[in-house]
Enzyme design. Structure first.
Site, PDB file in Angstrom:
ATOM      1  N   LEU A  98       0.861  -1.193   0.000  1.00  0.00           N
ATOM      2  CA  LEU A  98       0.000   0.000   0.000  1.00  0.00           C
ATOM      3  C   LEU A  98       0.893   1.236   0.000  1.00  0.00           C
ATOM      4  O   LEU A  98       1.636   1.442   0.957  1.00  0.00           O
ATOM      5  CB  LEU A  98      -0.804  -0.047   1.306  1.00  0.00           C
ATOM      6  CG  LEU A  98      -2.159   0.632   1.408  1.00  0.00           C
ATOM      7  CD1 LEU A  98      -3.114   0.107   0.359  1.00  0.00           C
ATOM      8  CD2 LEU A  98      -2.734   0.375   2.806  1.00  0.00           C
ATOM      9  N   HIS A  99       0.834   2.024  -1.053  1.00  0.00           N
ATOM     10  CA  HIS A  99       1.629   3.256  -1.016  1.00  0.00           C
ATOM     11  C   HIS A  99       1.125   4.363  -1.924  1.00  0.00           C
ATOM     12  O   HIS A  99       1.727   5.446  -1.964  1.00  0.00           O
ATOM     13  CB  HIS A  99       3.096   2.971  -1.356  1.00  0.00           C
ATOM     14  CG  HIS A  99       3.307   2.508  -2.776  1.00  0.00           C
ATOM     15  ND1 HIS A  99       3.158   1.194  -3.149  1.00  0.00           N
ATOM     16  CD2 HIS A  99       3.634   3.169  -3.903  1.00  0.00           C
ATOM     17  CE1 HIS A  99       3.405   1.080  -4.447  1.00  0.00           C
ATOM     18  NE2 HIS A  99       3.686   2.268  -4.926  1.00  0.00           N
ATOM     19  N   ARG A 100       0.045   4.123  -2.695  1.00  0.00           N
ATOM     20  CA  ARG A 100      -0.437   5.203  -3.583  1.00  0.00           C
ATOM     21  C   ARG A 100      -0.894   6.379  -2.743  1.00  0.00           C
ATOM     22  O   ARG A 100      -1.599   6.194  -1.734  1.00  0.00           O
ATOM     23  CB  ARG A 100      -1.626   4.732  -4.436  1.00  0.00           C
ATOM     24  CG  ARG A 100      -1.289   3.664  -5.443  1.00  0.00           C
ATOM     25  CD  ARG A 100      -1.069   4.226  -6.846  1.00  0.00           C
ATOM     26  NE  ARG A 100       0.306   4.519  -7.161  1.00  0.00           N
ATOM     27  CZ  ARG A 100       1.251   3.628  -7.507  1.00  0.00           C
ATOM     28  NH1 ARG A 100       0.978   2.337  -7.584  1.00  0.00           N
ATOM     29  NH2 ARG A 100       2.467   4.013  -7.773  1.00  0.00           N
TER      30      ARG A 100
ATOM     31  N   ASP B 116      -1.919  -1.855  -4.073  1.00  0.00           N
ATOM     32  CA  ASP B 116      -2.211  -0.728  -4.963  1.00  0.00           C
ATOM     33  C   ASP B 116      -1.010  -0.453  -5.864  1.00  0.00           C
ATOM     34  O   ASP B 116      -0.926   0.583  -6.498  1.00  0.00           O
ATOM     35  CB  ASP B 116      -2.645   0.517  -4.181  1.00  0.00           C
ATOM     36  CG  ASP B 116      -1.570   1.026  -3.221  1.00  0.00           C
ATOM     37  OD1 ASP B 116      -0.437   0.497  -3.237  1.00  0.00           O
ATOM     38  OD2 ASP B 116      -1.868   1.960  -2.454  1.00  0.00           O
TER      39      ASP B 116
END
Ligand code: UDP
Length: 377
Positions: A221-223, A297
């Protein structure tokens, strides 16, 4: 003529793509001389040095050392520092990959750079350095995604566009990119995945983390749209906490996400979350291959899970890689509790095995290298 190519990487998702190209160009040293420029956009050693070593990338000839900054500052700094590299190196071509700020910045600097001496390109003399883009044509059609701007601008400036999936060609045609600039070569990231799959299989990461094959979910998860907004991040973590009740969730936390956890003082609540630092490529691919499901993501992870045949739920409302949904193992879980839990339940009812898309066969960089050979003549 020996063609001088400057190949640029800014961070983690670029490295597997460039590693494949370096391997293909490495068998053609009579035709190509390469320089590896690292912009330093990802400077954390676990996001950069470790992965570059595992992938067998050469030491960077130049590290621009830009680090983190706002979009405008980062792009401006990379452009300023990269222009000096162009002046010093006088390359015939520059290869950029993917959709990072560094990709955009180096594309823009290259598009206005003239060498001192002319060279042959497609049968004509030329002085302006040629720009090639690996993984061209991908579009999420979501202008709130900073990477979408980077993709579109880089493509419109590029002379050689290396396309990984049919939607890429359709998008470029719709945007008026001449067919002779487009080259469908397949997925260079998959070249690296396939070439390192056996080494990844030997990783002991499952034992180190106390996991059983197919006994856990893997999460990345990093967007910005998912982690920068506190409410959205909370919704995602609460939903994933529900999944963790059934299946432990392994979560290598991206530095951007770690910073958001600290700033907003939130983190997953369930003890069945296993938070780790960002992992090396070999450990991560081992975890991907053995997961029951991957929740992500990331862009590249959607491609990798399709090739590995592992179910993937993408925590976004769109994907720039539609073939991973139409042919691969990917489903859009969107970013709501209902969407994600619905996609998770559907996987149990009807597991997707998918098929590997055309030209995701380990030879994409080889095809790109052949195009480069022919173009500089
Ligand atoms: N990856 C890795 N370690 C991790 C998480 C991901 O080596 O802890 C690799 C993954 O296998 C893939 C690439 O990083 O090759 C994807 O990069 P990322 O998700 O950062 O970027 P995106 O593809 O979303 O641009």
């Amino acid at each position: 003529m020996r063609v001088k190519l400057v190949c640029v990487a800014g961070g983690r998702p670029n490295f597997p793509k460039l590693a494949a190209l370096f391997r293909a160009l490495g068998t053609r040293t009579d035709r190509f001389e390469t320089r590896f420029v690292h912009t330093g956009q990802h400077s954390d050693p676990r996001m950069s040095k470790l992965i570059c070593e595992e992938l067998g990338l050469p030491e960077p000839h130049v590290d621009l050392g830009v680090g983190s900054a706002t979009h405008a500052v980062q792009v401006a700094e990379v452009m300023r520092r990269f222009e000096a590299v162009l002046q010093a190196e006088q390359p015939h071509g520059v290869v950029v990959a993917g959709d990072l700020n560094s990709t955009l910045a180096c594309a823009l600097a290259t598009s206005k750079f003239f060498r001192d001496e002319p060279f042959p390109f497609r049968g004509k003399p030329r002085r302006r350095t040629v720009l090639a883009h690996l993984e061209a044509g991908l579009r999420s059609f979501d202008d709130d995604m900073p990477e979408e701007v980077n993709r579109r601008v880089t493509d419109c400036l590029s002379d050689l566009l290396f396309v990984s999936e049919p939607a890429g060609e359709a998008n470029l045609c719709r945007e008026g990119v001449a067919p002779e600039r487009q080259h469908f070569v397949g997925n260079v990231m998959v070249d690296t995945l396939l070439s390192l799959q056996a080494r990844a299989a030997a990783s002991d990461v499952l034992a180190r983390l106390g996991l059983e094959p197919r006994g856990y979910a893997l999460l990345t998860l990093h967007r910005p749209s998912n982690v920068d907004d506190e409410r959205q991040l909370r919704t995602l973590l609460d939903t994933l906490d529900e999944i963790a009740i059934e299946l432990p969730v392994v979560f290598p936390v991206h530095p951007r996400t770690r910073a958001r956890f600290e700033a907003a003082r939130i983190r997953p609540r369930s003890e069945r979350f296993l938070l780790t630092e960002p992992l090396g490529y070999l450990d991560f691919v081992k975890l991907e291959s053995s997961a029951k499901v991957v929740l992500t993501d990331s862009g590249g992870v959607q491609d990798e899970t399709t090739v590995l045949g592992v179910p993937c739920i993408t925590l976004r409302n769109n994907t720039e890689r539609p073939i991973t949904v139409t042919e691969g193992t990917n489903v859009l879980g969107h970013t709501t509790r209902e969407g994600i839990l619905g996609a998770y339940a559907a996987l149990h009812r009807e597991p997707r095995s998918g098929r590997v898309p055309r030209a995701w066969d380990g030879n994409a960089a080889e095809r790109a290298a052949r195009v480069l050979e022919q173009a500089f003549a």
